[in-house]
Structure formats: C-alpha cells, structure tokens
Design an enzyme around this catalytic site. Structure first.
Site, short mmCIF file in Angstrom:
data_model
loop_
_atom_site.label_atom_id
_atom_site.label_comp_id
_atom_site.label_asym_id
_atom_site.label_seq_id
_atom_site.Cartn_x
_atom_site.Cartn_y
_atom_site.Cartn_z
N HIS A 119 0.95 -1.15 -0.04
CA HIS A 119 -0.03 -0.10 -0.07
C HIS A 119 0.97 1.15 -0.02
O HIS A 119 0.28 2.33 -0.12
CB HIS A 119 -0.86 -0.16 1.27
CG HIS A 119 -2.20 -0.85 0.94
ND1 HIS A 119 -3.18 -0.67 0.29
CD2 HIS A 119 -2.46 -2.18 1.56
CE1 HIS A 119 -4.14 -1.43 0.37
NE2 HIS A 119 -3.60 -2.57 0.99
N LYS A 175 -8.23 14.72 3.11
CA LYS A 175 -7.39 13.38 3.15
C LYS A 175 -6.66 13.52 4.49
O LYS A 175 -6.58 14.73 4.96
CB LYS A 175 -6.64 13.31 1.93
CG LYS A 175 -5.62 14.55 1.53
CD LYS A 175 -4.97 14.43 0.17
CE LYS A 175 -5.98 14.62 -1.10
NZ LYS A 175 -5.86 13.37 -1.87
N ARG A 176 -5.86 12.54 4.80
CA ARG A 176 -5.04 12.76 5.72
C ARG A 176 -4.03 13.89 5.81
O ARG A 176 -3.47 14.11 4.54
CB ARG A 176 -4.13 11.40 6.21
CG ARG A 176 -4.97 10.19 6.94
CD ARG A 176 -5.58 10.73 8.11
NE ARG A 176 -4.70 10.58 9.21
CZ ARG A 176 -4.47 9.70 10.01
NH1 ARG A 176 -5.25 8.53 9.99
NH2 ARG A 176 -3.67 9.61 10.85
N LYS A 227 1.39 14.50 0.46
CA LYS A 227 0.08 14.97 0.10
C LYS A 227 -0.09 16.37 -0.40
O LYS A 227 -1.14 16.85 -1.06
CB LYS A 227 -1.20 14.56 1.02
CG LYS A 227 -1.24 13.06 1.02
CD LYS A 227 -2.48 12.66 2.04
CE LYS A 227 -2.53 11.34 2.22
NZ LYS A 227 -2.85 10.44 1.36
N THR A 279 -8.33 6.99 -3.04
CA THR A 279 -9.86 6.49 -3.29
C THR A 279 -10.46 7.65 -3.52
O THR A 279 -11.47 7.74 -3.96
CB THR A 279 -10.23 5.46 -2.56
OG1 THR A 279 -9.74 5.49 -1.16
CG2 THR A 279 -9.44 4.10 -2.77
N LYS A 311 -13.95 8.91 -5.77
CA LYS A 311 -15.16 9.25 -5.21
C LYS A 311 -15.65 10.68 -5.46
O LYS A 311 -16.84 10.86 -6.12
CB LYS A 311 -15.02 9.33 -3.50
CG LYS A 311 -14.89 7.97 -3.14
CD LYS A 311 -14.65 8.38 -1.28
CE LYS A 311 -14.12 6.87 -0.73
NZ LYS A 311 -13.62 6.98 0.50
#
Length: 618
Positions: free
Chosen positions: A154, A345-346, A351, A453, A457
């Site tokens: 992952h 998101k986290r 990110k 993911t 969405k």
C-alpha cells in the site's frame, strides 16, 4: 472474543460475516492457584490482557515500532488463523473423515490476503501451526503457506514500511523468530543458487536487515511467503517492480500483479448522492448500480441540454445543502455560487496541503492587487486528521486556519475567496462534502500516492480533478481523457531526474516573485501577527529539506488553477467535462477490483447469482 457483523450484499439475499476480535481475559485469568498470593493484583492484571484491543494506532503512512502494536498484530492474526484451521478441519466437503487432516487442500478452500504488512505474522504463524501442531514437514507446510497467502502493498514511503527489531521479536515471539530465520535461510539459499557470488544482492534481499540494530523487513517476508504480490494502481505496481522490490521481481516476475483500487458505488453514489443517481437512472436505467461500466452510456448525453441542466442542478442543490451545514458549524457566510474547491485526506507532507496553501495565498494576493477585476469566486475547503505525534502535520493545520482567519475577515476580498478547515473529517462528513465539490485536489508528488480512493469518489460525484500524474489519477485521465482533467506538474521521471540533479528550493524562491511573496508572508507573520515566527519551521522545511518538492510544481499548479478558473466561468463546458468524468468512472468500482482479486489471485470465479429470498415460495 469474536464480534461478528453481518455484511449484506446488494439486493442479492446474500449475507457474509465480518469477524473482528476483542481481547478478553478468561474468568480464571491468573487465578489458577487457589491460594494465589496477590489476589488483588491478579484481578487488576486482567486489564493488561484486555489492553491489547483497547486502541487503534492512528498513524497514516508511518511505522512506529511499538511493542503493543506488534502484540495487536500477532493477536488478531493468531485468532484468525486458529479460526481458519478449525473451520477447515471440521468442514467435510463430501469427505467421510470426522476431521480433515490433509492440509494440502487448504489453498483450495482458503485464501489469506495480507492487506499491507500488518498481518505479515500470518506467514510464520501458519508455518508454526502446520509444522509444530499439525506435524507437516517443512516443505509441505511451506508449499501450503505460499499457495494460501498473497500480499497487497500500500505504500512506497520508506518511513511507512514495517521493520521490527529482532530484539523485540525474540522477547515476544521467540518461536516465530526461529521460523523467520529458517524461512530466510532457505530463501537466501535459493537467491545464492540463482545469483552465485552476488553478496550485495543477498544483503538487499534478506528478510533480516543487519547494521545498527537487526530488524525484520516485513515486506520481504510477505513477498517470499506469498504466491502473488500486487500494488493498488498501475503506476504504483510499476514502481514496485522497477525500484522498491526490483530484486524480487527479477527473481520471480510471475508473482507481481496490479489491482487498481475501487470504491463502492452503493455508498459513494446511490447513498450519498441520491439526486445524481436518480438523474443518471432516468437516462440509462438502474443496472449501473451493479455494473458501473454502464456509466459509459452517459457519453451519448454529453451534448444533451436537458441532461447538462439536470447534472448542474443536482450539483447546485448539493452545494446549497452543504453550505447550510457549514454555516451551522462555522461562522462563515458561504457563497453557494463560488467554486467549491476541496482537498480532504489525511494531513501529510507528501499529499502537499502546503502546495494548496501557496495557491490560496497567491490567489489572495492577486485579488488584493486588483480588487476590481472579475475574479472567479472560490470556497476552498481543506480537511483531514493529523497523527497525534506528527508535529509538522499539526502545524500545517494551524497554517490553514491562520490563512483562513486573515482572508475570511478581509473586506476587500468579500465573498470571492473563503478558506475553511473542515474539522473532524470522517466518512460521514465525506458523504456530505464530496457530492458538493466542484474541484477535487489530488496533488501529491508523482510517485508517492500509491492509489488514492478519494480521487475516485469525487470523479463519480461530478467534481473535476486538478492533480498530478500519481496513483489512480493516471488511470482516471486514461478513462475520462486527459483533456477532461486538469493535469499538472512533474511526472515520476521528472521527479527522479530532479533528485539526480539536486532539488534546490531557493532557485524557485528567487525566480518566482509570487512564490517569494507568499513564503515571505508566512515567514514574516502576516498570517500570525501575534506570533510572527509561528511558522518558521514550515518555511525552513520548504526552503531547505522538502522531500516532496512543493516549489518545483508551484508554477505549473498556479497556471493550471488559472485554467480551472477560466472554465468555471463557462458552466455548460464545465458540466460537459463533468459528464465525461462520470461516464469514465466505471473502472473504479470495487466490484471490478474484487472480481480481479478473485479470478487472478484467489482462483475463484465471482458469482452474480441472486439467492431466493427466505420468504420466496418459488
């Protein structure tokens, strides 16, 4: 103690069971002796046993080598394997035996999918059960183990890979350590036979990392003990083969696969966005709920005025509804005609929430410089949790709120720009925010986000994506056509080239006046007048040790955001791109993902049959 949750299939009268484990002390725990000395302590010690399942480690993409965590991993693996073995032994499957003893058939009846390395202990534990308890030879036990297990990776971030100190293992699980050593001995024997004299390769491929304190590389254990290894998006699976697990791929290329992640259209369309589901069903029927590829048929409606209108209307209704929700929770007046620009998101450096912040500041500065120009209004929302021990992530949240405090109270800007930090981001909030979003921010440094993911969405719910060629964004651009996404920034190759050349943030800072201005404002306390040096660590990180190269993508990101603004002023063209995106999102159904795991890894054919209902008399 098992906790069983029924998981119903969608309208097919099938219910599966999800079994989770809780740690419970038996009633006679520590009280075996009648005249036990410290009765009080014995009763209190029950808590120690039950502590195992007390708390979930809240890290995202970060390995913290804590003893309690290893206990949790072993506890849940051990309980599950005992359950699997018990069930296998008592299921007759047409055999006459009272209990099954032939374990060579286990892989025909059982598949163990290692969802990241967290359940890697399943490999030595299965070996222990088969060899020590069921008295199989090592060779037959190993054959059963490898044919039963498969491993999904992952992340490629080195700080996230599980590497347990051998010392901790020896203290907690001495027998498992012996088994891991034996697995490694035989594994290295095979490597040495295939690559004679290549000692460096032996070192790289060993399950045990020497130097400093010895550690067990759990990813290596998973690869060696599994018959299939997969990444979760095509680009991620390619990176695994080319870099992280290159040696293993060269030795056993047949093991490596891709399984691009997916999301369930039941929750992430039908349930959270009934308006959009209805508008779609009016055009193509309801079968898409079970077979999301049917959304492709929406391409026929991309120039259909009524459909364009309906899709835009649903989005507007979702935005109004979310605006009401926000105004209840935040003392900010939302302009529902503004573009809803969302990054949820986290919180993590890779990110690049900070890149988003730099765009916000740049856009703010542009509005301030020329307040009479027609600016595309935006409501920018950033949300997500930071791990409790991740100081930088918490400072990023602090910066977002600080920027919001300045911009949201500036009368010159008015309702043309608002910045909101979405507190306590969780699934229930995502179900409200995602259907309301116009723009989805997917801006990780290329090569760092395994899949994502959330990106899927947003796509399914009629938002357009601004993003890098990373994770599943690459396949989204493939499915919807690249011109229907806002793709910017370095590709994986560019990042590699920049690493070789050396990334120097100052070069960008000195060359790009708007970037310099934004950084100087953060550093100079413009957004934190009461604590002028509040964000000096963040600035220092960006200027001197930014692993994720925020400045390298700044210029292209700003230009790309200008294109976003321009298109948003043309609602019809915007909505056409939205329709292309929804029509291209069928691949990202988890139904497709799971069917591929079933056929290509577990060796079973998915069944679409609908069982008769219990009250069905036919």
């Amino acid at each position: 103690m098992p906790y069983d949750t029924p998981i119903p299939g969608y309208m097919n009268n099938t219910v599966n069971t999800m079994r989770l484990w809780s740690a419970r002390a038996p009633n006679d725990f520590n009280l075996k002796d009648f005249n036990i000395g410290d009765y009080i302590q014995a009763v209190l010690d029950r808590n120690l046993a039950e502590n195992i399942s007390r708390v979930l480690y809240p890290n995202d993409n970060f390995f913290e080598g804590k003893e309690l965590r290893l206990k949790q991993e072993y506890f849940v693996v051990s309980a599950t394997l005992q359950d699997i073995v018990r069930r296998f032994k008592v299921s007759k499957f047409g055999s006459r035996e009272v209990a099954r003893t032939d374990f060579s058939k286990l892989p025909d009846k059982v598949a163990i999918q290692l969802n990241d390395t967290h359940p890697a202990m399943a490999i030595p534990e299965l070996m222990r059960v088969l060899v020590d308890e069921e008295k199989l030879t090592w060779e037959s036990a190993w054959d059963v183990c490898v044919r039963t297990c498969a491993y999904t990776n992952h992340t490629v971030l080195p700080e996230a890979l599980e590497r347990w100190p051998v010392e901790l293992f020896a203290h907690l699980l001495p027998r498992h350590l012996e088994i891991v050593y034996e697995i490694n001995r035989r594994h290295l024997e095979r490597v040495a036979a295939k690559y004679p004299g290549d000692t460096d390769r032996l070192r790289r491929m060993s399950l045990i990392e020497e130097g400093g304190q010895k550690r067990i590389n759990m990813a290596h254990l998973c690869i060696v003990g599994s018959h299939a290894v997969n990444g979760v998006a095509q680009i991620h699976s390619d990176i695994l083969k080319a870099t992280v697990f290159k040696d293993f791929y060269e030795m056993e290329p047949h093991k490596f696969q891709n399984k691009t992640n997916g999301i369930t259209p039941r929750r992430w369309l039908v349930m959270c966005n009934p308006g959009l589901a209805e508008v779609i069903a009016e055009r193509i029927g309801e079968d898409f709920i079970r077979d999301l590829d049917q959304l492709q048929r929406l391409r026929d409606f991309v120039n259909d005025e009524a459909f364009i209108r309906d899709v835009a209307k649903v989005k507007q209704e979702n935005k109004m509804k979310f605006a009401v929700h926000l105004e209840e929770h935040y003392k900010v007046k939302i302009n529902p005609n503004s573009m809803f620009d969302v990054q949820v998101k986290r919180i993590h450096e890779y990110k690049r929430q900070l890149l988003n912040c730099l765009h916000i500041i740049t856009y703010y500065n542009r509005i301030k410089k020329d307040p009479n120009k027609q600016w595309t209004p935006r409501t920018i929302m950033i949300g997500g949790k930071a791990a409790p021990g991740y100081h930088t992530a918490k400072m990023i949240i602090r910066l977002i709120t600080a920027i919001g405090d300045v911009i949201n109270n500036d009368p010159v800007v008015g309702d043309r720009l608002k910045v909101i930090f979405l507190e306590n981001y969780r699934v229930t909030l995502a179900e409200k925010a995602i259907p309301a979003a116009d723009l989805s921010e997917q801006i990780s440094t290329a090569g760092t986000e395994a899949s994502g993911t959330g990106n899927m969405k947003f796509m399914l719910n009629g938002a357009l994506t601004i993003g890098t060629m990373d994770g599943a964004n690459v396949e989204m651009a493939e499915e919807a056509s690249e011109e229907n996404l806002f793709i910017f920034g370095m590709r994986v190759d560019d990042v590699e080239a920049l690493d070789k050349k050396g990334y120097h943030a100052e070069d960008y800072y000195n060359r790009l006046p708007e970037l310099k201005r934004a950084i100087d404002q953060i550093a100079g306390g413009f957004f934190s007048p009461k604590q002028p040096d509040l964000f000096k660590e963040i600035v220092n990180m960006l200027m001197h040790h930014d692993r994720f190269k925020v400045f390298a993508d700044y210029e292209d990101y700003i230009k790309c955001q200008e294109k976003v603004n321009a298109l948003y002023t043309n609602p019809k063209e915007w909505t056409k791109k939205v329709i292309y995106n929804i029509a291209g999102s069928g691949k990202f159904s988890s139904d497709r993902t799971i069917a591929q795991y079933a056929r290509e890894i577990w060796g079973v054919e998915p069944s679409l049959e609908k069982l008769p209902a219990p009250d069905d008399k036919h």
